[in-house]
Every structure is written in structure tokens, then in C-alpha cells.
Design a protein around this motif. Structure first.
Motif, PDB file in Angstrom:
ATOM      1  N   LEU A 139     -32.584   4.148   6.916  1.00  0.00           N
ATOM      2  CA  LEU A 139     -31.350   3.789   6.576  1.00  0.00           C
ATOM      3  C   LEU A 139     -31.427   2.474   5.646  1.00  0.00           C
ATOM      4  CD1 LEU A 139     -28.148   3.764   6.942  1.00  0.00           C
ATOM      5  CD2 LEU A 139     -28.567   1.503   8.758  1.00  0.00           C
ATOM      6  N   PHE A 140     -30.419   2.936   4.128  1.00  0.00           N
ATOM      7  CA  PHE A 140     -30.776   2.049   3.267  1.00  0.00           C
ATOM      8  C   PHE A 140     -29.693   2.063   2.364  1.00  0.00           C
ATOM      9  CE2 PHE A 140     -31.171   2.920  -1.699  1.00  0.00           C
ATOM     10  CZ  PHE A 140     -32.031   1.287  -1.556  1.00  0.00           C
ATOM     11  N   PRO A 141     -28.654   0.686   3.321  1.00  0.00           N
ATOM     12  CA  PRO A 141     -27.523  -0.449   2.494  1.00  0.00           C
ATOM     13  C   PRO A 141     -28.420  -0.831   1.450  1.00  0.00           C
ATOM     14  CG  PRO A 141     -28.191  -1.006   4.896  1.00  0.00           C
ATOM     15  CD  PRO A 141     -29.782  -0.311   4.185  1.00  0.00           C
ATOM     16  N   CYS A 142     -27.048  -0.284  -0.289  1.00  0.00           N
ATOM     17  CA  CYS A 142     -27.606  -0.795  -1.846  1.00  0.00           C
ATOM     18  C   CYS A 142     -26.716  -0.594  -1.711  1.00  0.00           C
ATOM     19  CB  CYS A 142     -28.738   0.532  -1.691  1.00  0.00           C
ATOM     20  SG  CYS A 142     -27.531   2.622  -1.853  1.00  0.00           S
ATOM     21  N   GLY A 143     -26.567  -1.665  -3.850  1.00  0.00           N
ATOM     22  CA  GLY A 143     -25.218  -1.037  -4.363  1.00  0.00           C
ATOM     23  C   GLY A 143     -25.324  -0.150  -5.284  1.00  0.00           C
ATOM     24  N   ALA A 144     -23.701   0.089  -5.764  1.00  0.00           N
ATOM     25  CA  ALA A 144     -23.398   1.637  -6.638  1.00  0.00           C
ATOM     26  C   ALA A 144     -24.722   1.839  -7.744  1.00  0.00           C
ATOM     27  CB  ALA A 144     -22.329   1.295  -6.921  1.00  0.00           C
ATOM     28  N   LEU A 145     -25.311   0.732  -8.468  1.00  0.00           N
ATOM     29  CA  LEU A 145     -26.003   0.426  -9.298  1.00  0.00           C
ATOM     30  C   LEU A 145     -26.935   0.919  -8.880  1.00  0.00           C
ATOM     31  CD1 LEU A 145     -24.508  -1.885 -11.791  1.00  0.00           C
ATOM     32  CD2 LEU A 145     -23.812   0.249 -11.480  1.00  0.00           C
ATOM     33  N   LYS A 146     -27.347   1.774  -8.293  1.00  0.00           N
ATOM     34  CA  LYS A 146     -29.003   1.593  -7.616  1.00  0.00           C
ATOM     35  C   LYS A 146     -29.567   2.691  -7.699  1.00  0.00           C
ATOM     36  CE  LYS A 146     -28.996   5.608  -4.037  1.00  0.00           C
ATOM     37  NZ  LYS A 146     -27.772   5.608  -4.171  1.00  0.00           N
ATOM     38  N   ARG A 147     -31.260   2.416  -8.481  1.00  0.00           N
ATOM     39  CA  ARG A 147     -31.774   3.521  -9.480  1.00  0.00           C
ATOM     40  C   ARG A 147     -32.172   4.290  -8.389  1.00  0.00           C
ATOM     41  NH1 ARG A 147     -36.596   1.071 -10.903  1.00  0.00           N
ATOM     42  NH2 ARG A 147     -36.560   2.023 -11.982  1.00  0.00           N
ATOM     43  N   GLU A 148     -32.020   5.395  -8.951  1.00  0.00           N
ATOM     44  CA  GLU A 148     -32.227   6.722  -7.712  1.00  0.00           C
ATOM     45  C   GLU A 148     -34.178   6.569  -8.002  1.00  0.00           C
ATOM     46  OE1 GLU A 148     -30.913   8.666  -5.985  1.00  0.00           O
ATOM     47  OE2 GLU A 148     -29.238   7.582  -6.855  1.00  0.00           O
ATOM     48  N   VAL A 149     -34.917   5.671  -8.064  1.00  0.00           N
ATOM     49  CA  VAL A 149     -36.680   5.831  -8.258  1.00  0.00           C
ATOM     50  C   VAL A 149     -37.520   5.869  -6.739  1.00  0.00           C
ATOM     51  CG1 VAL A 149     -38.599   5.107  -8.428  1.00  0.00           C
ATOM     52  CG2 VAL A 149     -37.245   4.365 -10.046  1.00  0.00           C
ATOM     53  N   LEU A 150     -36.453   4.990  -5.937  1.00  0.00           N
ATOM     54  CA  LEU A 150     -37.018   5.251  -4.333  1.00  0.00           C
ATOM     55  C   LEU A 150     -36.327   6.416  -3.490  1.00  0.00           C
ATOM     56  CD1 LEU A 150     -37.932   2.422  -2.126  1.00  0.00           C
ATOM     57  CD2 LEU A 150     -35.803   4.003  -1.217  1.00  0.00           C
ATOM     58  N   PRO A 151     -34.965   7.184  -3.494  1.00  0.00           N
ATOM     59  CA  PRO A 151     -34.986   7.819  -3.593  1.00  0.00           C
ATOM     60  C   PRO A 151     -35.926   9.401  -3.573  1.00  0.00           C
ATOM     61  CG  PRO A 151     -33.085   7.050  -3.368  1.00  0.00           C
ATOM     62  CD  PRO A 151     -34.443   5.980  -3.898  1.00  0.00           C
ATOM     63  N   THR A 152     -35.979   9.392  -4.441  1.00  0.00           N
ATOM     64  CA  THR A 152     -36.222  10.493  -5.175  1.00  0.00           C
ATOM     65  C   THR A 152     -38.064  10.921  -4.601  1.00  0.00           C
ATOM     66  OG1 THR A 152     -35.175  10.757  -7.736  1.00  0.00           O
ATOM     67  CG2 THR A 152     -36.798  11.879  -7.691  1.00  0.00           C
ATOM     68  N   VAL A 153     -38.306   9.438  -4.994  1.00  0.00           N
ATOM     69  CA  VAL A 153     -39.896   9.318  -4.512  1.00  0.00           C
ATOM     70  C   VAL A 153     -40.133   9.718  -2.794  1.00  0.00           C
ATOM     71  CG1 VAL A 153     -41.686   8.280  -3.736  1.00  0.00           C
ATOM     72  CG2 VAL A 153     -40.603   8.378  -6.351  1.00  0.00           C
ATOM     73  N   LEU A 154     -39.505   9.360  -1.642  1.00  0.00           N
ATOM     74  CA  LEU A 154     -38.930   9.709  -0.364  1.00  0.00           C
ATOM     75  C   LEU A 154     -39.089  11.133  -0.517  1.00  0.00           C
ATOM     76  CD1 LEU A 154     -38.012   6.252   1.232  1.00  0.00           C
ATOM     77  CD2 LEU A 154     -40.028   7.168   0.264  1.00  0.00           C
ATOM     78  N   ARG A 155     -37.691  11.563  -1.182  1.00  0.00           N
ATOM     79  CA  ARG A 155     -37.554  13.464  -0.620  1.00  0.00           C
ATOM     80  C   ARG A 155     -38.649  13.814  -1.739  1.00  0.00           C
ATOM     81  NH1 ARG A 155     -32.513  12.397  -3.678  1.00  0.00           N
ATOM     82  NH2 ARG A 155     -33.699  13.331  -6.045  1.00  0.00           N
ATOM     83  N   GLU A 156     -39.268  13.650  -2.403  1.00  0.00           N
ATOM     84  CA  GLU A 156     -40.104  14.943  -2.888  1.00  0.00           C
ATOM     85  C   GLU A 156     -41.235  14.768  -1.982  1.00  0.00           C
ATOM     86  OE1 GLU A 156     -41.495  13.003  -6.646  1.00  0.00           O
ATOM     87  OE2 GLU A 156     -40.093  14.039  -7.582  1.00  0.00           O
ATOM     88  N   LYS A 157     -41.141  13.387  -0.723  1.00  0.00           N
ATOM     89  CA  LYS A 157     -42.655  13.319   0.213  1.00  0.00           C
ATOM     90  C   LYS A 157     -41.853  14.375   1.512  1.00  0.00           C
ATOM     91  CE  LYS A 157     -45.796  11.433  -2.088  1.00  0.00           C
ATOM     92  NZ  LYS A 157     -47.544  12.022  -2.294  1.00  0.00           N
ATOM     93  N   GLY A 158     -40.787  14.325   1.931  1.00  0.00           N
ATOM     94  CA  GLY A 158     -40.114  14.441   2.690  1.00  0.00           C
ATOM     95  C   GLY A 158     -39.452  13.816   3.652  1.00  0.00           C
ATOM     96  N   ILE A 159     -38.961  12.277   3.359  1.00  0.00           N
ATOM     97  CA  ILE A 159     -39.000  11.649   4.412  1.00  0.00           C
ATOM     98  C   ILE A 159     -37.276  10.680   4.290  1.00  0.00           C
ATOM     99  CG2 ILE A 159     -39.374   8.620   4.739  1.00  0.00           C
ATOM    100  CD1 ILE A 159     -42.293   9.432   3.333  1.00  0.00           C
ATOM    101  N   PRO A 160     -37.008  11.142   5.415  1.00  0.00           N
ATOM    102  CA  PRO A 160     -35.106  11.026   4.889  1.00  0.00           C
ATOM    103  C   PRO A 160     -34.495   9.711   4.703  1.00  0.00           C
ATOM    104  CG  PRO A 160     -35.984  12.315   6.812  1.00  0.00           C
ATOM    105  CD  PRO A 160     -37.324  11.555   6.864  1.00  0.00           C
TER     106      PRO A 160
END
Length: 260
Positions: A139-160
Motif C-alpha cells: 500500500l502506497f499512500p502518496c501525493g497527487a504529484l508523485k513521480r512514477e519512478v517507484l511504481p514503474t520499477v516495481l511493476r516491471e519486477k512484478g511486485i504489486p
């Protein structure tokens, strides 16, 4: 020499950045740049009430913890957190960027991991080294302006990862007046420190205008690589970046940059 810090003051006690810069005989002033509006707090607490649905928590900003603290001000929610939820989350990892976020995680009774990761890229690498593909959702509580770096890296590794926007970032209502007042009373600072890409967006042009022909005398410093990148993207030269996002490392970097 004067240093202008584009950040809000610490909630309580002396600000560590002013103290550390003072140890190098640098006179620092804080100007708050951002205002935050919290959103989706009921949804946030609903998700926090079901730790069994998640594999852990991810925080990349102190503001997301402030959202949780606002939730826990309500008596019934605070009791639920103290009695069982806190313990249930504590058997799962809580991943964080930086010391400020880590200390707020500790304040709500959880144990932070990965705080030495100075930015979202490094935290993503740290999470990938510890989580398996197709494990339980983080679970990732975040701001509306969050950068997509972390979600992208995790998605590429198959980590939900489930992102939940819990705050919006806007310009502080007094920002322009505070900057104008600072420059008219204190003159042009030797260094201006930016603490976020939003700070670059909201302040850089005003500072360039207020400095006029003397803008080249001002050294721009950044708290980390993401903010430095935003400054360069806006066409500004970066004189130094803190090795880690701490008051000690930032003060040392500015001291070195200001040496003749």
C-alpha cells in the motif's frame, strides 16, 4: 553569508537545517513554499483497517504520514490502531525514503526500513531486493504529484503496488510576498536551497526576477538528485546537491560550494 531555504519550518523545536548551516557561520532563513490539502482520509483508514489485504506499506514523503496522523486523531480510530492494527502492520515491512519520513513512521509505532535510500529510485531497488514477484500488494499512500519512478520499477519486477492519493500540493498563499519581503530586507542570498521539484516550479522564476542582473552570483543547491534534475530541467545551474537528504550533508555541501 546568507542562505535561503525554500521549506516550511519544523513543527517543533529548532530547525536542523538552520542549526547545521549556523555551524558554518551561514545565516539561514526559511520560507514555506507549499500548502497541502489532505484527501481520501476515510478510504485511507479503511485500507489501514485491513492489514491482512496487504504485504506492507511504502512512504516516500512525510506528508503521507501526516495524513495517517490526521486519521488517528479520531478517538475510535486511534483505539483501533493502538489495540490491534499497529501490531498487525508491524509484522509487515514499512518501506521509507529518508530520515524525516522514517521518524514519522516511528511516531505512529511502526518500524521503518530502507530509510538510507535517498530517493524513490534507490528505495525501489531496495524493495525489489526484498520482495518477490506476485507477492502481496504493497500500500502506497502518496501525493497527487508523485513521480512514477517507484511504481514503474516495481511493476516491471512484478511486485504489486496500490497507490492511494492522500494529499494535493499547491503553492503557499504567502509565497510571493515572503520572497519579495526577504529580498527587499536581506538582499540577495549567497545560496538558495530547493527541497522539491514543486519548489522549483513555484519559486525559481520569482527568485530570478528578484535577483535581476545579480542572479549569476546566487548558488542554487538541491536536497537530492530529483530536485537537482528539476532545476537543470528549468535551465538553472546546480552548484551542489546533498549526498543524502540530511541537514548535515546539505550544510557541508553548501559550505564547500561557497568556498572562494
Amino acid at each position: 553569508m546568507k542562505v535561503l531555504l525554500l521549506k516550511e519550518p519544523k513543527d517543533s523545536g529548532p530547525d536542523p537545517y538552520i542549526k547545521e548551516l549556523g555551524s558554518y557561520s551561514l545565516e539561514a532563513t526559511l520560507i514555506p513554499v507549499l500548502s497541502f490539502e489532505f484527501t481520501s482520509l476515510d478510504t485511507l483508514f479503511e485500507k489501514l483497517s485491513h492489514p491482512e489485504c496487504f504485504g506492507g506499506l511504502v512512504f516516500t514523503s512525510p506528508r503521507a504520514l501526516e495524513a495517517i496522523k490526521i486519521c488517528l486523531k479520531e478517538k475510535s480510530k486511534k483505539e483501533a490502531w493502538s489495540k490491534s492494527l499497529k501490531q498487525m502492520w508491524n509484522i509487515k515491512p514499512t518501506y521509507v525514503v529518508g530520515k524525516a519520513t522514517a521518524s514519522l513512521v516511528e511516531e505512529i509505532g511502526l518500524t521503518p526500513q530502507g530509510e538510507k535510500a535517498g530517493n524513490a529510485e534507490k528505495l525501489a531497488e531496495y524493495i525489489c531486493s526484498r520482495e518477490k514477484a506476485n507477492s502481496s500488494t504493497l500500500l502506497f499512500p502518496c501525493g497527487a504529484l508523485k513521480r512514477e519512478v517507484l511504481p514503474t520499477v516495481l511493476r516491471e519486477k512484478g511486485i504489486p503496488l496500490e497507490s492511494l492519493t492522500v494529499y494535493q500540493t499547491t503553492q503557499h498563499p504567502d509565497l510571493q510576498e515572503s520572497l519579495r519581503s526577504y529580498f527587499s530586507q536581506q538582499g540577495i542570498p549567497a545560496s538558495v536551497v530547493f527541497f522539491s521539484p514543486s519548489g522549483v516550479k513555484f519559486c525559481l522564476q520569482h527568485i530570478q526576477k528578484l535577483s535581476g542582473d545579480l542572479i549569476n552570483q546566487v548558488q542554487f543547491a538541491a536536497i537530492g538528485p530529483t530536485t537537482a534534475e528539476a532545476l537543470r530541467g528549468a535551465g538553472a545551474a546546480v552548484s551542489c546537491t546533498a549526498g543524502n537528504p540530511t541537514a548535515q550533508e546539505l550544510a557541508a555541501a553548501i559550505h564547500t560550494a561557497l568556498q572562494p
